[in-house]
Design a protein around this motif. Structure first.
Motif, PDB file in Angstrom:
ATOM      1  N   PRO A   1       0.801  -1.235   0.000  1.00 57.14           N
ATOM      2  CA  PRO A   1       0.000   0.000   0.000  1.00 57.14           C
ATOM      3  C   PRO A   1       0.829   1.280   0.000  1.00 57.14           C
ATOM      4  CG  PRO A   1      -0.899  -1.591   1.553  1.00 57.14           C
ATOM      5  CD  PRO A   1       0.396  -2.154   1.069  1.00 57.14           C
ATOM      6  N   THR A   2       1.976   1.283   0.693  1.00 55.29           N
ATOM      7  CA  THR A   2       2.759   2.521   0.822  1.00 55.29           C
ATOM      8  C   THR A   2       4.256   2.355   0.603  1.00 55.29           C
ATOM      9  OG1 THR A   2       2.983   2.181   3.221  1.00 55.29           O
ATOM     10  CG2 THR A   2       1.096   3.497   2.451  1.00 55.29           C
ATOM     11  N   LYS A   3       4.766   1.114   0.589  1.00 57.04           N
ATOM     12  CA  LYS A   3       6.217   0.911   0.615  1.00 57.04           C
ATOM     13  C   LYS A   3       6.774   0.243  -0.642  1.00 57.04           C
ATOM     14  CE  LYS A   3       6.598   2.367   4.935  1.00 57.04           C
ATOM     15  NZ  LYS A   3       7.369   3.578   5.290  1.00 57.04           N
ATOM     16  N   SER A   4       5.999   0.178  -1.715  1.00 48.39           N
ATOM     17  CA  SER A   4       6.446  -0.525  -2.925  1.00 48.39           C
ATOM     18  C   SER A   4       7.763   0.031  -3.458  1.00 48.39           C
ATOM     19  CB  SER A   4       5.378  -0.450  -4.010  1.00 48.39           C
ATOM     20  OG  SER A   4       4.196  -1.106  -3.614  1.00 48.39           O
ATOM     21  N   ALA A   5       7.860   1.348  -3.590  1.00 47.18           N
ATOM     22  CA  ALA A   5       9.055   1.965  -4.172  1.00 47.18           C
ATOM     23  C   ALA A   5      10.284   1.735  -3.298  1.00 47.18           C
ATOM     24  CB  ALA A   5       8.823   3.459  -4.379  1.00 47.18           C
ATOM     25  N   GLU A   6      10.107   1.820  -1.980  1.00 45.10           N
ATOM     26  CA  GLU A   6      11.249   1.637  -1.090  1.00 45.10           C
ATOM     27  C   GLU A   6      11.725   0.181  -1.068  1.00 45.10           C
ATOM     28  OE1 GLU A   6      10.926   4.123   2.714  1.00 45.10           O
ATOM     29  OE2 GLU A   6       8.887   4.163   1.899  1.00 45.10           O
ATOM     30  N   LEU A   7      10.803  -0.747  -1.136  1.00 42.27           N
ATOM     31  CA  LEU A   7      11.185  -2.161  -1.218  1.00 42.27           C
ATOM     32  C   LEU A   7      11.924  -2.440  -2.520  1.00 42.27           C
ATOM     33  CD1 LEU A   7       7.941  -3.803   0.198  1.00 42.27           C
ATOM     34  CD2 LEU A   7      10.220  -3.907   1.247  1.00 42.27           C
ATOM     35  N   HIS A   8      11.443  -1.844  -3.600  1.00 41.14           N
ATOM     36  CA  HIS A   8      12.120  -2.016  -4.885  1.00 41.14           C
ATOM     37  C   HIS A   8      13.533  -1.437  -4.825  1.00 41.14           C
ATOM     38  CE1 HIS A   8      12.608  -2.559  -9.172  1.00 41.14           C
ATOM     39  NE2 HIS A   8      12.966  -1.289  -9.287  1.00 41.14           N
TER      40      HIS A   8
ATOM     41  N   THR B   1      17.795  -6.783   6.344  1.00 45.60           N
ATOM     42  CA  THR B   1      17.698  -5.658   7.269  1.00 45.60           C
ATOM     43  C   THR B   1      17.108  -4.428   6.596  1.00 45.60           C
ATOM     44  OG1 THR B   1      19.592  -6.457   8.551  1.00 45.60           O
ATOM     45  CG2 THR B   1      19.031  -4.132   8.786  1.00 45.60           C
ATOM     46  N   ASN B   2      17.510  -4.173   5.349  1.00 45.98           N
ATOM     47  CA  ASN B   2      16.975  -3.022   4.622  1.00 45.98           C
ATOM     48  C   ASN B   2      15.467  -3.158   4.413  1.00 45.98           C
ATOM     49  OD1 ASN B   2      19.466  -1.765   4.468  1.00 45.98           O
ATOM     50  ND2 ASN B   2      19.931  -2.539   2.411  1.00 45.98           N
ATOM     51  N   CYS B   3      15.008  -4.359   4.074  1.00 46.56           N
ATOM     52  CA  CYS B   3      13.574  -4.571   3.890  1.00 46.56           C
ATOM     53  C   CYS B   3      12.818  -4.424   5.206  1.00 46.56           C
ATOM     54  CB  CYS B   3      13.318  -5.945   3.281  1.00 46.56           C
ATOM     55  SG  CYS B   3      13.855  -6.105   1.555  1.00 46.56           S
ATOM     56  N   GLN B   4      13.378  -4.969   6.278  1.00 50.67           N
ATOM     57  CA  GLN B   4      12.742  -4.831   7.590  1.00 50.67           C
ATOM     58  C   GLN B   4      12.654  -3.361   7.997  1.00 50.67           C
ATOM     59  OE1 GLN B   4      15.462  -7.428   9.652  1.00 50.67           O
ATOM     60  NE2 GLN B   4      13.924  -9.048   9.868  1.00 50.67           N
ATOM     61  N   ARG B   5      13.710  -2.619   7.694  1.00 47.48           N
ATOM     62  CA  ARG B   5      13.713  -1.197   8.047  1.00 47.48           C
ATOM     63  C   ARG B   5      12.622  -0.450   7.273  1.00 47.48           C
ATOM     64  NH1 ARG B   5      18.568  -0.122   6.578  1.00 47.48           N
ATOM     65  NH2 ARG B   5      19.491  -0.622   8.602  1.00 47.48           N
ATOM     66  N   VAL B   6      12.494  -0.764   5.991  1.00 45.56           N
ATOM     67  CA  VAL B   6      11.460  -0.122   5.175  1.00 45.56           C
ATOM     68  C   VAL B   6      10.080  -0.400   5.751  1.00 45.56           C
ATOM     69  CG1 VAL B   6      10.292  -0.219   2.936  1.00 45.56           C
ATOM     70  CG2 VAL B   6      12.780  -0.065   3.027  1.00 45.56           C
ATOM     71  N   LEU B   7       9.857  -1.641   6.177  1.00 44.82           N
ATOM     72  CA  LEU B   7       8.539  -2.049   6.671  1.00 44.82           C
ATOM     73  C   LEU B   7       8.352  -1.783   8.161  1.00 44.82           C
ATOM     74  CD1 LEU B   7       8.310  -5.404   4.699  1.00 44.82           C
ATOM     75  CD2 LEU B   7       7.063  -3.300   4.212  1.00 44.82           C
ATOM     76  N   GLU B   8       9.408  -1.260   8.795  1.00 40.65           N
ATOM     77  CA  GLU B   8       9.362  -0.916  10.215  1.00 40.65           C
ATOM     78  C   GLU B   8       8.939  -2.112  11.054  1.00 40.65           C
ATOM     79  OE1 GLU B   8       6.784   2.465  10.432  1.00 40.65           O
ATOM     80  OE2 GLU B   8       8.203   3.794   9.397  1.00 40.65           O
ATOM     81  N   THR B   9       9.659  -3.211  10.854  1.00 44.06           N
ATOM     82  CA  THR B   9       9.356  -4.449  11.570  1.00 44.06           C
ATOM     83  C   THR B   9      10.640  -5.232  11.818  1.00 44.06           C
ATOM     84  OG1 THR B   9       8.079  -6.514  11.513  1.00 44.06           O
ATOM     85  CG2 THR B   9       8.963  -5.728   9.431  1.00 44.06           C
ATOM     86  N   GLN B  10      10.625  -6.065  12.839  1.00 42.99           N
ATOM     87  CA  GLN B  10      11.701  -7.014  13.109  1.00 42.99           C
ATOM     88  C   GLN B  10      11.216  -8.455  12.902  1.00 42.99           C
ATOM     89  OE1 GLN B  10      14.981  -6.271  13.791  1.00 42.99           O
ATOM     90  NE2 GLN B  10      14.295  -4.189  13.246  1.00 42.99           N
ATOM     91  N   GLU B  11      10.095  -8.593  12.216  1.00 43.27           N
ATOM     92  CA  GLU B  11       9.550  -9.924  11.938  1.00 43.27           C
ATOM     93  C   GLU B  11      10.583 -10.769  11.214  1.00 43.27           C
ATOM     94  OE1 GLU B  11       7.578 -12.424  12.791  1.00 43.27           O
ATOM     95  OE2 GLU B  11       5.729 -11.311  12.322  1.00 43.27           O
TER      96      GLU B  11
END
Length: 280
Positions: free
Chosen positions: A158-165, A249-259
């Motif tokens: 919904p909001t993080k597509s560009a940052e994940l890419h 770690t970069n993906c977790q940071r983008v999604l603001e999670t430690q899952e």
């Protein structure tokens, strides 16, 4: 990036464990891709579909979908490890696997209706491969080259597509860019500079449907990439693991999670690009 120089088939997928990972984590081609190739063949070829040669078959992910269209699918790969793994998997009985180069197809002249290469042609000695394809193809037979780029995947969020890419691009293009083989440039350019030497050609592209996955599965897919394998050979497996951990770690940071990656669910889709040419 390195200059492209087609001296021989490049080989990055040799180990048995890598071949097993390839079989597990590389995506199967979409049905749309297979059906489009066969439909294009049938536009002008009206005879029996006796033989499809799938060159650079890996462990058969792209060979099997052609089995119900053709009397026989001859699937070839330069890697003996890939063929070993392919023969250990379950495939239709009319799919035969052979260990040989792309530049020496074990088929008689004019015997083949389709020469297919999925996510493979960018590693071939293209002039020699095209000469062989021309030899084995029948009149109105088709050569089909297709692939997808890891960096052309699109995350659905919904909001993080560009940052994940951007995290994906950072890993594959920036961190691994100097370790690309010559074929990776062709994939990055979506085969724009590959010219099939037939008068009748078509270039097409299409997107898959959204795919549900996990961060762990995406990381495992990245681990099968040729540039990553070259990086590990140069820097060591531990350095390669650090690179993957950085991506996680970069993906977790983008999604603001430690899952944990195994439980972190994501959605994405990929673009396939396809070149087809018809032998006179």
């Amino acid at each position: 990036m390195k200059n492209c120089s087609w001296m021989a088939t490049e080989r990055f997928f040799e180990g048995v464990q890598h071949a097993k990972n390839y079989a597990t984590f590389r995506p199967r081609p979409s049905e749309q891709l297979t059906e489009r190739i066969v439909a294009y063949l049938k536009e002008k070829y009206e005879g029996q579909l006796d033989l499809c040669v799938d060159v650079g078959c890996g462990n058969g992910q792209c060979s099997t979908p052609f089995a119900h269209h053709f009397h026989k699918v001859l699937a070839t790969d330069v890697s003996s490890a890939q063929i070993q793994v392919a023969n250990a998997l379950v495939h239709p009985v009319n799919v035969e696997f052979r260990n040989c180069t792309a530049e020496s197809i074990p088929a008689t002249a004019g015997s083949t209706q389709l020469v297919n290469a999925s996510t493979a042609a960018h590693w071939f000695d293209l002039p020699a491969f095209f000469q062989e394809a021309n030899r084995v193809l029948c009149s109105n037979g088709v050569i089909a080259l297709s692939s997808y780029g890891l960096a052309s995947h699109v995350f659905i969020h919904p909001t993080k597509s560009a940052e994940l890419h951007q995290a994906l691009v950072h890993f594959y293009c920036e961190r691994l860019g100097s370790f690309w083989g010559t074929g990776n440039r062709h994939v990055y350019d979506e085969y724009a500079n590959i010219v099939v030497p037939f008068a009748e050609i078509t270039r097409e592209e299409f997107w898959t449907e959204e795919v549900s996955t996990t961060l762990a599965e995406i990381t495992a897919l990245l681990e099968t990439a040729g540039p990553y394998q070259i990086y590990c050979r140069s820097k060591g497996d531990a350095a390669g693991r650090e690179l993957l951990d950085e991506f996680i770690t970069n993906c977790q940071r983008v999604l603001e999670t430690q899952e944990q990656p195994e439980r972190l669910k994501l959605k994405w889709k990929r673009k396939y690009f396809l070149i087809m040419g018809r032998r006179p």
